[in-house]
Design an enzyme around this catalytic site. Structure first.
Site, PDB file in Angstrom:
ATOM      1  CG  ASP A  85      -1.922   1.076   1.226  1.00  0.00           C
ATOM      2  OD1 ASP A  85      -1.717   2.089   0.514  1.00  0.00           O
ATOM      3  OD2 ASP A  85      -2.943   0.929   1.929  1.00  0.00           O
TER       4      ASP A  85
ATOM      5  CE1 TYR B   8      -8.181  10.261 -11.181  1.00  0.00           C
ATOM      6  CE2 TYR B   8      -9.055  11.599 -12.962  1.00  0.00           C
ATOM      7  CZ  TYR B   8      -8.211  10.595 -12.522  1.00  0.00           C
ATOM      8  OH  TYR B   8      -7.415   9.933 -13.416  1.00  0.00           O
TER       9      TYR B   8
ATOM     10  CE  LYS C  70      -4.652  11.358 -11.727  1.00  0.00           C
ATOM     11  NZ  LYS C  70      -3.586  10.385 -11.481  1.00  0.00           N
TER      12      LYS C  70
ATOM     13  CB  ALA D 155     -17.707   5.985 -22.128  1.00  0.00           C
TER      14      ALA D 155
HETATM   15  P1  NAD Z   1      -6.280   1.607 -12.564  1.00  0.00           P
HETATM   16  O1  NAD Z   1      -7.268   1.898 -11.484  1.00  0.00           O
HETATM   17  O2  NAD Z   1      -6.500   0.409 -13.412  1.00  0.00           O
HETATM   18  O3  NAD Z   1      -4.822   1.508 -11.941  1.00  0.00           O
HETATM   19  C1  NAD Z   1      -4.435   2.183 -10.773  1.00  0.00           C
HETATM   20  C2  NAD Z   1      -3.774   1.156  -9.870  1.00  0.00           C
HETATM   21  O4  NAD Z   1      -3.337   1.825  -8.677  1.00  0.00           O
HETATM   22  C3  NAD Z   1      -4.739   0.050  -9.418  1.00  0.00           C
HETATM   23  O5  NAD Z   1      -4.249  -1.226  -9.796  1.00  0.00           O
HETATM   24  C4  NAD Z   1      -4.791   0.197  -7.924  1.00  0.00           C
HETATM   25  O6  NAD Z   1      -4.884  -1.030  -7.207  1.00  0.00           O
HETATM   26  C5  NAD Z   1      -3.472   0.902  -7.637  1.00  0.00           C
HETATM   27  N1  NAD Z   1      -3.523   1.557  -6.335  1.00  0.00           N
HETATM   28  C6  NAD Z   1      -4.518   2.344  -5.860  1.00  0.00           C
HETATM   29  N2  NAD Z   1      -4.239   2.708  -4.607  1.00  0.00           N
HETATM   30  C7  NAD Z   1      -3.050   2.138  -4.292  1.00  0.00           C
HETATM   31  C8  NAD Z   1      -2.260   2.137  -3.135  1.00  0.00           C
HETATM   32  N3  NAD Z   1      -2.643   2.788  -2.033  1.00  0.00           N
HETATM   33  N4  NAD Z   1      -1.093   1.443  -3.138  1.00  0.00           N
HETATM   34  C9  NAD Z   1      -0.707   0.756  -4.253  1.00  0.00           C
HETATM   35  N5  NAD Z   1      -1.417   0.724  -5.385  1.00  0.00           N
HETATM   36  C10 NAD Z   1      -2.586   1.404  -5.399  1.00  0.00           C
HETATM   37  O7  NAD Z   1      -6.194   2.922 -13.442  1.00  0.00           O
HETATM   38  P2  NAD Z   1      -5.470   3.163 -14.841  1.00  0.00           P
HETATM   39  O8  NAD Z   1      -6.536   3.420 -15.828  1.00  0.00           O
HETATM   40  O9  NAD Z   1      -4.458   2.131 -15.095  1.00  0.00           O
HETATM   41  O10 NAD Z   1      -4.754   4.556 -14.560  1.00  0.00           O
HETATM   42  C11 NAD Z   1      -3.376   4.646 -14.195  1.00  0.00           C
HETATM   43  C12 NAD Z   1      -3.040   6.102 -13.893  1.00  0.00           C
HETATM   44  O11 NAD Z   1      -3.313   6.908 -15.033  1.00  0.00           O
HETATM   45  C13 NAD Z   1      -3.852   6.689 -12.748  1.00  0.00           C
HETATM   46  O12 NAD Z   1      -3.027   7.555 -12.010  1.00  0.00           O
HETATM   47  C14 NAD Z   1      -4.929   7.470 -13.438  1.00  0.00           C
HETATM   48  O13 NAD Z   1      -5.414   8.522 -12.642  1.00  0.00           O
HETATM   49  C15 NAD Z   1      -4.189   7.976 -14.662  1.00  0.00           C
HETATM   50  N6  NAD Z   1      -5.110   8.291 -15.767  1.00  0.00           N
HETATM   51  C16 NAD Z   1      -5.771   7.274 -16.392  1.00  0.00           C
HETATM   52  C17 NAD Z   1      -6.656   7.578 -17.415  1.00  0.00           C
HETATM   53  C18 NAD Z   1      -7.408   6.498 -18.125  1.00  0.00           C
HETATM   54  O14 NAD Z   1      -8.183   6.829 -19.027  1.00  0.00           O
HETATM   55  N7  NAD Z   1      -7.247   5.225 -17.806  1.00  0.00           N
HETATM   56  C19 NAD Z   1      -6.867   8.903 -17.805  1.00  0.00           C
HETATM   57  C20 NAD Z   1      -6.176   9.912 -17.128  1.00  0.00           C
HETATM   58  C21 NAD Z   1      -5.284   9.580 -16.127  1.00  0.00           C
END
Ligand code: NAD
Length: 325
Positions: free
Chosen positions: A50, A149, A153, A193
């Site tokens: 974590d 959120y 960021k 979506a």
């Molecule tokens: P995701 O939720 O699949 O991955 C995030 C991971 O972080 C998860 O596996 C979760 O278990 C892990 N996590 C959360 N809290 C944690 C903690 N306390 N300790 C350890 N791990 C922890 O999301 P994603 O789509 O893979 O996004 C990855 C990053 O990209 C994120 O920071 C997200 O905000 C950013 N982002 C994603 C998108 C998108 O469209 N997917 C768009 C903009 C930004």
């Protein structure tokens, strides 16, 4: 051999990034609360931990990694981010992770840190007209993100940049715009979506009805995971800090998105518009800056990525049905 640490390696983008880094010859340590859900990790080492806990952050960052990718965040699609129900967790959990990770990267002499920011930092007032949203990097201020959120960021972007200014930490920051693809959330309330409509279309018999939040006239662009990783890797290899958009400029309405997926599936379904959490009216990536700085832009049309994603989700739906029989 270059060494990378991927925080959030059990998530959608993180698990794909681990594959990419391995393919490129990196030695990779992943860390997450959980293992990837849909395929076995290919990381050389995977730590379950974590990252809100500074001791965990110190233990996983026990050497001056060449590259750290900080993707861990408490996040999900509109059903998670815009209902307001998760605001305190989203802000607290993600801020704790970033506060810990940026400081440990400085202390351990990490050479480069990637931070995944989001298009959600852009002000709501520039995204009211669905046909003409403004998301150039310099339009982020005066700030008015439409979700907590987005505020977290923005705060974290500023924190990473302050570590660059005060400590010389080499940061690279991308504002990602709606990344999608296989092996992402599709049915757990955190799906976005493209995955949600792929699931609905796959689950619904031809001629029947699917539901959509809002009137479907809101616009977005969506970027396929492989293209996103091309952009991220190119940014990391460059001297450009960002923050910079990594997204697609192929803007579609949500109605058009749903119809494209129906077309791929070969189904005609009626759309019932219902009330639901929506986010801004219009959003599109603006890729002028990233193209100017690192000559990156997506090369594949949305439909191509949707075909691959629909194929994967349709298979998940079929397998889930077989299990429940
Ligand atoms: P995701 O939720 O699949 O991955 C995030 C991971 O972080 C998860 O596996 C979760 O278990 C892990 N996590 C959360 N809290 C944690 C903690 N306390 N300790 C350890 N791990 C922890 O999301 P994603 O789509 O893979 O996004 C990855 C990053 O990209 C994120 O920071 C997200 O905000 C950013 N982002 C994603 C998108 C998108 O469209 N997917 C768009 C903009 C930004």
């Amino acid at each position: 051999m270059k060494q990378a640490l991927v925080c959030g390696a059990g998530g959608f983008i993180g698990s794909h990034l681990v594959k990419r880094l391995k393919y490129e010859g990196f030695s990779v340590r992943g860390v997450d609360l959980k293992y990837p859900e849909f395929s076995k990790t290919v990381a050389d080492e995977f730590v379950i931990g974590d990252l809100r806990d500074p001791i965990v952050c110190r233990n996983v960052t026990d050497r001056p990694f060449d590259e750290v990718y900080q993707l861990a965040a408490d996040m999900g699609g509109a059903g998670y981010i815009f209902t307001g129900e998760h605001d305190s967790e989203v802000m607290h959990n993600s801020a704790m992770i970033n506060l810990n990770m940026v400081d440990i990267c400085r202390a351990m002499g990490v050479k480069k840190v990637f931070y995944s920011s989001s298009a959600c930092i852009y002000p709501e007032y520039n995204q009211i007209d669905p046909d003409n949203p403004k998301c150039s990097e310099d339009s982020a201020y005066p700030a008015q993100p439409d979700s907590e959120y987005g505020w977290e960021k923005l705060f974290s972007e500023r924190m990473y940049l302050s570590y660059y200014r005060n400590h010389g930490l080499q940061v690279r920051i991308a504002r990602l715009h709606n990344i999608f693809g296989p092996e992402g959330s599709w049915n757990n309330g955190k799906e976005k979506a493209p995955a949600a409509f792929c699931r609905k279309v796959a689950e619904t018999e031809n001629g029947r009805e699917i539901q959509m939040w809002g009137d479907g006239k809101q616009t977005r662009s969506f970027l396929y995971i492989d293209e996103c990783l091309d952009g991220v890797r190119r940014l990391m290899d460059s001297d450009f800090l960002g923050p910079v958009n990594i997204g697609s400029e192929e803007m579609v309405s949500i109605n058009q998105l749903a119809k494209m997926i129906m077309d791929i599936a070969g189904k005609k379904l009626r759309i019932k518009h219902i009330k639901g959490p929506l986010g801004v009216r219009g959003r599109n990536s603006d890729n002028r800056l990233i193209y100017e700085k690192i000559a990156w832009r997506p090369i594949h049309p949305l439909r191509e990525g949707l075909e691959k994603t629909y194929g994967w989700i349709e298979k998940q739906v079929r397998e889930a049905r077989q299990v429940s029989k």
